[in-house]
Write a protein that holds these residues in place. Structure first.
Motif, short mmCIF file in Angstrom:
data_model
loop_
_atom_site.label_atom_id
_atom_site.label_comp_id
_atom_site.label_asym_id
_atom_site.label_seq_id
_atom_site.Cartn_x
_atom_site.Cartn_y
_atom_site.Cartn_z
N GLU A 57 -5.44 6.39 -7.09
CA GLU A 57 -4.67 7.48 -6.47
C GLU A 57 -3.18 7.31 -6.73
O GLU A 57 -2.49 8.28 -7.06
N ARG A 58 -2.66 6.09 -6.58
CA ARG A 58 -1.24 5.87 -6.84
C ARG A 58 -0.90 6.12 -8.30
O ARG A 58 0.17 6.64 -8.61
N ASP A 118 -7.31 3.11 -4.12
CA ASP A 118 -5.88 3.19 -3.85
C ASP A 118 -5.05 3.12 -5.13
O ASP A 118 -4.09 3.87 -5.30
N ARG A 138 -8.07 12.08 -4.81
CA ARG A 138 -9.06 11.78 -3.76
C ARG A 138 -10.12 12.86 -3.71
O ARG A 138 -11.31 12.58 -3.57
#
Length: 92
Positions: free
Chosen positions: A79-80, A76, A33
């Motif tokens: 990031e995961r 998302d 992030r």
């Protein structure tokens, strides 16, 4: 392909790295992030072009813009993936 991360390669790299060094998933997601935010607010190519009269990096601006557009739409998932906790989707 321009303007994308190879998420499958990222997932493989992260898994390999985590197999030899303990890295918390939350820290890795936070790092992704922060990198995204740095890229969102960094216009070094424009500084080179306008402040230094150096147009040698102009073509990188378009590639970086494409990556940011792609990355933002999938923030998302990216990031995961960097955190080592995502099922990697098929290519975009």
């Amino acid at each position: 392909m321009e303007g994308v991360f190879d998420l499958e390669r990222v997932a493989t790299f992260v898994a390999g790295y985590q197999s030899v060094m303990s890295l918390e998933s939350a820290h890795l997601a936070d790092t992704a992030r922060r990198l995204w935010w740095k890229r969102m607010t960094d216009f070094w190519q424009l500084e080179f072009h306008y402040d230094r009269n150096d147009d040698s990096c102009d073509e990188l601006y378009i590639a970086d813009e494409a990556l940011l557009h792609w990355w933002t739409e999938r923030l998302d998932v990216v990031e995961r993936t960097f955190a080592g906790s995502a099922q990697v989707p098929n290519s975009p």
